[in-house]
Design a protein around this motif. Structure first.
Motif, mmCIF file in Angstrom:
data_model
loop_
_atom_site.group_PDB
_atom_site.id
_atom_site.type_symbol
_atom_site.label_atom_id
_atom_site.label_comp_id
_atom_site.label_asym_id
_atom_site.label_seq_id
_atom_site.Cartn_x
_atom_site.Cartn_y
_atom_site.Cartn_z
ATOM 1 N N LYS A 145 -11.216 21.093 43.237
ATOM 2 C CA LYS A 145 -11.184 20.444 41.930
ATOM 3 C C LYS A 145 -12.180 21.085 40.942
ATOM 4 C CE LYS A 145 -7.061 18.231 42.729
ATOM 5 N NZ LYS A 145 -5.857 18.960 42.337
ATOM 6 N N PRO A 146 -11.748 21.680 39.982
ATOM 7 C CA PRO A 146 -13.011 22.103 39.023
ATOM 8 C C PRO A 146 -13.324 20.783 38.201
ATOM 9 C CG PRO A 146 -10.720 22.543 38.197
ATOM 10 C CD PRO A 146 -10.608 21.852 39.599
ATOM 11 N N ASP A 147 -14.561 20.919 37.570
ATOM 12 C CA ASP A 147 -15.186 19.801 36.767
ATOM 13 C C ASP A 147 -14.479 19.874 35.567
ATOM 14 O OD1 ASP A 147 -17.280 18.660 38.625
ATOM 15 O OD2 ASP A 147 -18.375 20.538 38.127
ATOM 16 N N LEU A 148 -14.432 21.205 34.879
ATOM 17 C CA LEU A 148 -13.648 21.362 33.427
ATOM 18 C C LEU A 148 -12.412 22.320 33.750
ATOM 19 C CD1 LEU A 148 -16.812 21.239 31.510
ATOM 20 C CD2 LEU A 148 -15.210 19.361 31.585
ATOM 21 N N VAL A 149 -11.349 22.134 33.099
ATOM 22 C CA VAL A 149 -10.275 23.041 33.074
ATOM 23 C C VAL A 149 -10.197 23.750 31.600
ATOM 24 C CG1 VAL A 149 -8.179 23.852 33.811
ATOM 25 C CG2 VAL A 149 -9.238 22.121 34.849
ATOM 26 N N PHE A 150 -10.016 24.989 31.381
ATOM 27 C CA PHE A 150 -9.730 25.380 29.789
ATOM 28 C C PHE A 150 -8.626 26.618 30.120
ATOM 29 C CE2 PHE A 150 -14.035 24.040 29.181
ATOM 30 C CZ PHE A 150 -13.914 23.258 28.169
ATOM 31 N N ASP A 151 -7.845 26.729 28.986
ATOM 32 C CA ASP A 151 -6.838 27.903 29.140
ATOM 33 C C ASP A 151 -7.440 29.302 29.350
ATOM 34 O OD1 ASP A 151 -4.705 26.185 28.636
ATOM 35 O OD2 ASP A 151 -4.581 26.539 26.678
ATOM 36 N N ASN A 152 -8.721 29.209 28.667
ATOM 37 C CA ASN A 152 -9.494 30.449 28.898
ATOM 38 C C ASN A 152 -10.869 30.369 28.228
ATOM 39 O OD1 ASN A 152 -9.263 31.226 25.871
ATOM 40 N ND2 ASN A 152 -7.332 31.579 26.184
ATOM 41 N N ILE A 153 -11.813 31.274 28.329
ATOM 42 C CA ILE A 153 -13.065 31.263 28.018
ATOM 43 C C ILE A 153 -13.207 30.937 26.288
ATOM 44 C CG2 ILE A 153 -14.310 32.023 29.809
ATOM 45 C CD1 ILE A 153 -14.646 34.550 28.387
ATOM 46 N N GLY A 154 -12.208 31.531 25.776
ATOM 47 C CA GLY A 154 -12.348 31.290 24.369
ATOM 48 C C GLY A 154 -12.028 29.925 23.643
ATOM 49 N N CYS A 155 -11.599 29.015 24.674
ATOM 50 C CA CYS A 155 -11.462 27.441 24.417
ATOM 51 C C CYS A 155 -12.567 26.568 24.586
ATOM 52 C CB CYS A 155 -10.323 26.957 24.943
ATOM 53 S SG CYS A 155 -8.767 27.916 24.910
ATOM 54 N N ILE A 156 -13.826 27.178 25.570
ATOM 55 C CA ILE A 156 -14.826 26.579 25.811
ATOM 56 C C ILE A 156 -15.382 26.006 24.838
ATOM 57 C CG2 ILE A 156 -17.014 26.492 27.078
ATOM 58 C CD1 ILE A 156 -15.558 28.329 29.220
ATOM 59 N N PHE A 157 -15.924 27.064 23.560
ATOM 60 C CA PHE A 157 -16.558 26.707 22.394
ATOM 61 C C PHE A 157 -15.639 27.191 21.360
ATOM 62 C CE2 PHE A 157 -20.295 27.786 25.210
ATOM 63 C CZ PHE A 157 -20.794 26.900 25.460
ATOM 64 N N VAL B 51 -24.024 21.582 40.154
ATOM 65 C CA VAL B 51 -23.674 22.828 39.277
ATOM 66 C C VAL B 51 -22.203 22.207 38.762
ATOM 67 C CG1 VAL B 51 -23.033 25.109 39.471
ATOM 68 C CG2 VAL B 51 -24.927 24.478 40.633
ATOM 69 N N THR B 52 -21.685 22.759 37.522
ATOM 70 C CA THR B 52 -20.693 22.507 36.922
ATOM 71 C C THR B 52 -19.651 23.717 37.119
ATOM 72 O OG1 THR B 52 -21.930 21.289 35.048
ATOM 73 C CG2 THR B 52 -19.418 22.070 34.655
ATOM 74 N N SER B 53 -18.466 23.328 37.517
ATOM 75 C CA SER B 53 -17.510 24.274 37.781
ATOM 76 C C SER B 53 -16.551 24.114 36.665
ATOM 77 C CB SER B 53 -16.631 24.062 38.970
ATOM 78 O OG SER B 53 -15.960 23.131 39.068
ATOM 79 N N ILE B 54 -16.227 25.609 35.975
ATOM 80 C CA ILE B 54 -15.094 25.650 34.805
ATOM 81 C C ILE B 54 -14.170 26.651 35.239
ATOM 82 C CG2 ILE B 54 -14.893 26.168 32.535
ATOM 83 C CD1 ILE B 54 -17.844 25.582 32.253
ATOM 84 N N LEU B 55 -12.995 26.084 35.415
ATOM 85 C CA LEU B 55 -11.698 26.801 35.875
ATOM 86 C C LEU B 55 -10.977 27.229 34.476
ATOM 87 C CD1 LEU B 55 -9.710 28.074 38.030
ATOM 88 C CD2 LEU B 55 -8.269 25.889 37.508
ATOM 89 N N VAL B 56 -10.838 28.572 34.447
ATOM 90 C CA VAL B 56 -10.165 29.175 33.325
ATOM 91 C C VAL B 56 -8.543 29.586 33.829
ATOM 92 C CG1 VAL B 56 -11.868 29.584 31.741
ATOM 93 C CG2 VAL B 56 -11.131 31.419 33.577
ATOM 94 N N MET B 57 -7.581 29.312 33.062
ATOM 95 C CA MET B 57 -6.152 29.575 33.499
ATOM 96 C C MET B 57 -5.804 30.845 33.087
ATOM 97 S SD MET B 57 -5.752 26.902 34.993
ATOM 98 C CE MET B 57 -3.973 26.598 35.556
ATOM 99 N N SER B 58 -6.678 31.864 32.754
ATOM 100 C CA SER B 58 -6.347 33.189 32.221
ATOM 101 C C SER B 58 -6.361 34.263 33.326
ATOM 102 C CB SER B 58 -7.258 33.590 31.226
ATOM 103 O OG SER B 58 -8.754 33.393 31.760
ATOM 104 N N GLY B 59 -6.339 33.768 34.817
ATOM 105 C CA GLY B 59 -6.233 34.707 35.649
ATOM 106 C C GLY B 59 -5.209 34.363 36.745
ATOM 107 N N GLU B 60 -5.831 34.070 37.977
ATOM 108 C CA GLU B 60 -4.761 33.839 39.308
ATOM 109 C C GLU B 60 -4.161 32.472 39.378
ATOM 110 O OE1 GLU B 60 -6.109 35.248 42.828
ATOM 111 O OE2 GLU B 60 -6.540 33.114 43.417
#
Ligand SMILES: [Mg+2]
Length: 262
Positions: A245-257, A224-233
């Motif tokens: 460690k997450p597989d992918l990191v984005f500032d927030n879900i708006g940056c995924i696509f 399973v792919t894990s995606i961390l977003v930096m919009s919370g804690e």
């Protein structure tokens, strides 16, 4: 690279607080992200560990934010433990330290509740009393197993945090010496529940969230792919120091696509 991995994903399992909204404020990019998921031929559902509420409460909250989903898209830790108890502790009674919403879920599942129960269930009980703690500890000392609905230590609220189920479990552990078996994220029970309820294979699913020890840890060591977003804690320092460690990191879900990537 990230884009290549994301194209295999058929189901995004989204955390809620810190991921799609903060408290009662929907993030401005959330609806665009949900549309983008569908435009990419994938689907989404929500999963929350918050066992102080239930599915109905979250469906109402989402509808109030303009997100209408069928009930089966709203997954909650309460459902994970109820499925497991029905399969593994059938015909037994529960002492539920929980809110009226969690206790109603047990009623709905046909699990009888009483004080002289076969096992103890500890939820994120915002109606906790000293009396309930004493009853739970007495049962545990008498050898009854104790199950925690979710392991979170704190729940984010406007202006800070309030103690969650994991902190209440720590109190019971200090008194009895017994550690809860936890459900919710990151337990394997939850990963199995997500796969079963979405009908996905592990490599088709991504879990998205803002908390390392629950949202990201649930997928650790699996396909399973894990995606961390930096919009919370999670802060950059917490991520740098974390063994999870997450597989992918984005500032927030708006940056995924991003719009330009479509
Ligand atoms: Mg969260």
């Amino acid at each position: 690279m990230a884009e290549k991995d994301l194209r295999k994903i058929k189901m995004f399992v989204l955390d809620m607080d810190g991921t799609i909204y903060l408290g009662d404020r929907l993030f401005p990019f959330t609806k665009r992200f949900l549309d983008a998921v569908r435009q990419n031929g994938a689907d989404f559902c929500f999963f929350t560990n918050n066992s102080s509420k239930n599915r109905e409460a979250y469906l109402t909250k989402l509808a109030g934010m303009g997100i209408e989903i069928p009930p089966e898209k709203m997954l909650i830790s309460n459902g994970v433990i109820l499925d497991w108890l029905k399969a593994n502790r059938p015909h037994e009674t529960a002492y539920v330290v929980g809110t009226p919403a969690l206790r109603a879920d047990f009623d709905g599942a046909g699990i009888r509740q009483c004080e002289d129960a076969d096992y103890v269930v500890l939820g994120f009980d915002t109606t906790l009393t000293y009396e309930k703690l004493c009853t739970a500890c007495d049962l545990v000392r008498a050898g009854k197993p104790i199950y925690g609905v979710n392991p979170d230590f704190n729940c984010p609220v406007e202006g800070g945090f309030i103690p969650d189920c994991g902190s209440m479990a720590a109190l019971i552990q200090a008194s009895t010496g017994v550690q809860c078996e936890f459900f919710g994220k990151p337990s394997r029970h939850t990963l199995e529940y997500m796969l079963q309820h979405t009908g996905c294979r592990p490599e088709e699913m991504a879990v998205v969230g803002d908390r390392l020890y629950t949202d990201i840890a649930v997928a650790a060591g699996t396909a399973v792919t894990s995606i961390l977003v930096m919009s919370g804690e999670t802060t950059p320092e917490m991520l740098a120091q974390s063994e999870i460690k997450p597989d992918l990191v984005f500032d927030n879900i708006g940056c995924i696509f991003p719009p330009e990537g479509l």
